[in-house]
Design an enzyme around this catalytic site. Structure first.
Site, short mmCIF file in Angstrom:
data_model
loop_
_atom_site.label_atom_id
_atom_site.label_comp_id
_atom_site.label_asym_id
_atom_site.label_seq_id
_atom_site.Cartn_x
_atom_site.Cartn_y
_atom_site.Cartn_z
N TRP A 326 0.83 -1.20 0.00
CA TRP A 326 0.00 0.00 0.00
C TRP A 326 0.87 1.26 0.00
CZ3 TRP A 326 -0.25 4.03 3.50
CH2 TRP A 326 -1.33 4.89 3.39
N HIS A 327 2.02 1.16 0.65
CA HIS A 327 2.89 2.33 0.76
C HIS A 327 3.56 2.70 -0.56
CE1 HIS A 327 2.56 1.57 5.12
NE2 HIS A 327 2.83 2.85 5.24
N GLY A 328 3.73 1.75 -1.45
CA GLY A 328 4.36 2.10 -2.71
C GLY A 328 4.67 0.88 -3.56
#
Length: 477
Positions: A326-328
Site C-alpha cells: 500500500w505504501h508504494g
C-alpha cells in the site's frame, strides 16, 4: 497546498471566517463551504484529478444505495465487487501499473519498449490511497449492514473530500465521520483552542524535528557507500523519528484543523516508539490503516476458518504484505511489511511452560520496559531501512554494512544541535503520554500567563529553527 505553507496560513482563517459567520447554525451552508474549500484545496495540487475524486465519490455513493436497497444476494455482491474493483482498478492504474509491467518484463526477459503493454509516465494523484480506502470501507460496511448508506449526496461528497484528512489521513470510517456532516455544529471556543494547540504541536514536530532530521538522513542515504556503520545506523534511527514526526505531525494538524470546524477525527498515533513488541507497535502506529486491514483483510481470512496459529500467520503475512505494498510500488515496501509480519508471527508462537500456554509477547509484556522497547526498536529500525532505501539491493547493502562495523572518517553528527530536538520530543511525549497532546497537560496544570509563555516559545522555536521545507512523506503514498 502544504499545511506548513504560507498559502495554508491564509486559506484556513478565510475558510473558517466564512464557515462560522455565513454558515453559523446552517448545516447545509457549512457543508457547501467545506466541499468547495476541499475541492479548492485539492485542486491546487492538480485540478485535473478533481474529476477523479468526484467520479470515485459519485460511483460509491450510488453503489452504496443500490447495495442497501437490493434484497438479491447476487446483485448485492455484484455491486460490492464493482466498487472494490473500481477503486482497486484506479489504484492499480495510477500506482502499480508500471511496477507490474516492469516486473513482468524482467521475469520473461522482455524489452518493455517492444512490449504491447509498455510502461508510461503518469502522475500519482495525491491522497489516492487514502480516499479510495475510505470509500471502499463505506461500501463494504453497507454490504455487511454495519451502516446505512447516505442518501444525501452533499454529505457523502464532503465525507470523501474533507480537506483536513483528505491527503494523508487519518483513514476515516463512514460510521465515525459521515454522521458529523448531518449534525448542527456550533462554535466552541474550548474546542477551537484545543485545535490550535494540536496544530502548533503538529507544526513543531514537522517543521522543527522532521525537516531538520531530514537533512542528515538524506545526506547519508544519498551515498551510503561513502559512510561507515555508525553513520548509517545513525541515519536509520533518525529516519524513524523523521517519518514519525512528519506523519504524526500531519495527523495532529489534520485533527486540530478538523476541531476548528467542529469535527472529531480518529487518533492515528500513540507514542509508537514506546511499544514493547512489534505487534504492539502496529497498535500504536498509523492506527487507522492497521484497523482497516484488520477489519477488511485479516478478519475475513480467519473468520470462516479454524483460527489456528497457521491460519492467523497466513492472514498476518497477507495483511502486512499488503500494508507494505500500500505504501508504494516497490519491493522494499513489500519486504518492509512481510519482515514485520514474520517477527509478529514469531512473537505469537504458542508454547507451554509448566502446563501454561504462553508466547514471546507474554514475556515481553512482563519484561522491564527499557529492554522490551530496545527489542522492538531494533526490529522497527531494521524495517525502516527497507522503507527508506531506494532499492532492495541498497537496503541489503546498508544492513550488511551496519552489522559489519565498517569504520568511516566521514561520520559526523550533522546538524547535531538541531537533532537534539529528537530526545526533547521523546521526553515531552513520554511524560504526557496519557494526554491527547502535550499542551493538554499545560492547559490543566498551569496558569494562563505560563501557558501563553509556553505557546510563544514554541512559535519562536518554529520560526527560528524550522528546517528546509519538505513535503510530507506520506503525500507520495
Amino acid at each position: 497546498m502544504l499545511f506548513n505553507s504560507f498559502s495554508f496560513a491564509l486559506f484556513l482563517p478565510i475558510v473558517l471566517s466564512f464557515y462560522w459567520i455565513i454558515g453559523y447554525r446552517r448545516v447545509k451552508i457549512q457543508n457547501i463551504l467545506l466541499l468547495l474549500a476541499s475541492y479548492f484545496f485539492y485542486g491546487l495540487w492538480d485540478w485535473r484529478f478533481l474529476f477523479l475524486i468526484i467520479a470515485s465519490s459519485l460511483i460509491d455513493y450510488f453503489i452504496g444505495i443500490e447495495i442497501y436497497n437490493s434484497e438479491n444476494k447476487f446483485k448485492r455482491k455484484l455491486f460490492l465487487y464493482l466498487s472494490i474493483l473500481g477503486n482497486l482498478g484506479v489504484l492499480f492504474l495510477f500506482k502499480y501499473y508500471n511496477f507490474f509491467i516492469d516486473e513482468f518484463s524482467i521475469l520473461f526477459n522482455l524489452d518493455p519498449s517492444d512490449y504491447t503493454f509498455s510502461s508510461f509516465q503518469i502522475i500519482l494523484p495525491v491522497g489516492l490511497s487514502f480516499y479510495t480506502f475510505q470509500t471502499m470501507s463505506y461500501t463494504i460496511d453497507v454490504y455487511r449492514k454495519n451502516i446505512k448508506p447516505s442518501y444525501n449526496l452533499l454529505h457523502f461528497l464532503c465525507f470523501v473530500s474533507f480537506f483536513p484528512q483528505l491527503v494523508a489521513g487519518p483513514i476515516e470510517r463512514a460510521r465515525n465521520l459521515l454522521p458529523q456532516f448531518n449534525q448542527e455544529r456550533k462554535f466552541d471556543i474550548a474546542n477551537s483552542k484545543d485545535g490550535l494547540r494540536l496544530i502548533l504541536w503538529g507544526l513543531f514536530k514537522k517543521m522543527v524535528v522532521a525537516d531538520n532530521v531530514a537533512i542528515a538522513v538524506n545526506a547519508i542515504y544519498l551515498t551510503p557507500e561513502d559512510h561507515g556503520s555508525l553513520s548509517l545506523l545513525y541515519a536509520s534511527v533518525l529516519f524513524f523519528f523523521q517519518i514519525y514526526c512528519d506523519f504524526s505531525g500531519y495527523s495532529d494538524i489534520a485533527i486540530g484543523t478538523a476541531k476548528l470546524f467542529g469535527f472529531k477525527l480518529s487518533k492515528n498515533f500513540n507514542t509508537p516508539y514506546l511499544a514493547r513488541s512489534v505487534a504492539e507497535f502496529w497498535q500504536r502506529w498509523h492506527i487507522t490503516l492497521t484497523k482497516w486491514f484488520t477489519d477488511y483483510v485479516y478478519g475475513p481470512i480467519i473468520k470462516k476458518r479454524k483460527r489456528s496459529y497457521l491460519v492467523k500467520t497466513f492472514a498476518l503475512l497477507v495483511s502486512m504484505g499488503l500494508i507494505g505494498f500500500w505504501h508504494g510500488a516497490n519491493w522494499t515496501f513489500i519486504v518492509f511489511g512481510v519482515y514485520q509480519a514474520v517477527i509478529i508471527s514469531i512473537e505469537r508462537i504458542p508454547f507451554k511452560i509448566r502446563g501454561k500456554k504462553v508466547n514471546v509477547n507474554y514475556y515481553l509484556s512482563r519484561m522491564p520496559l527499557v529492554f522490551a522497547i530496545c527489542y522492538s526498536f531494533i526490529i522497527i529500525i531494521t524495517s525502516c531501512i527497507f522503507f527508506r532505501a531506494e532499492t532492495l539491493e541498497s537496503s541489503l547493502y546498508i544492513i550488511k554494512k551496519i552489522i559489519s562495523f565498517v569504520p568511516s572518517d566521514q561520520f559526523s553528527f550533522i546538524i547535531s544541535k538541531r537533532v537534539l530536538f529528537v530526545p526533547l520530543i521523546i521526553f515531552i511525549e513520554y511524560f504526557t503520554k496519557t494526554k491527547n497532546h502535550p499542551f493538554e497537560l499545560f492547559e490543566k496544570k498551569y496558569s494562563k500567563p505560563v501557558r501563553w509563555l509556553v505557546y510563544y516559545v514554541f512559535v519562536l522555536i518554529i520560526i527560528r529553527y524550522a528546517g528546509p521545507k519538505e513535503e510530507f512523506i506520506y503525500f507520495q503514498f
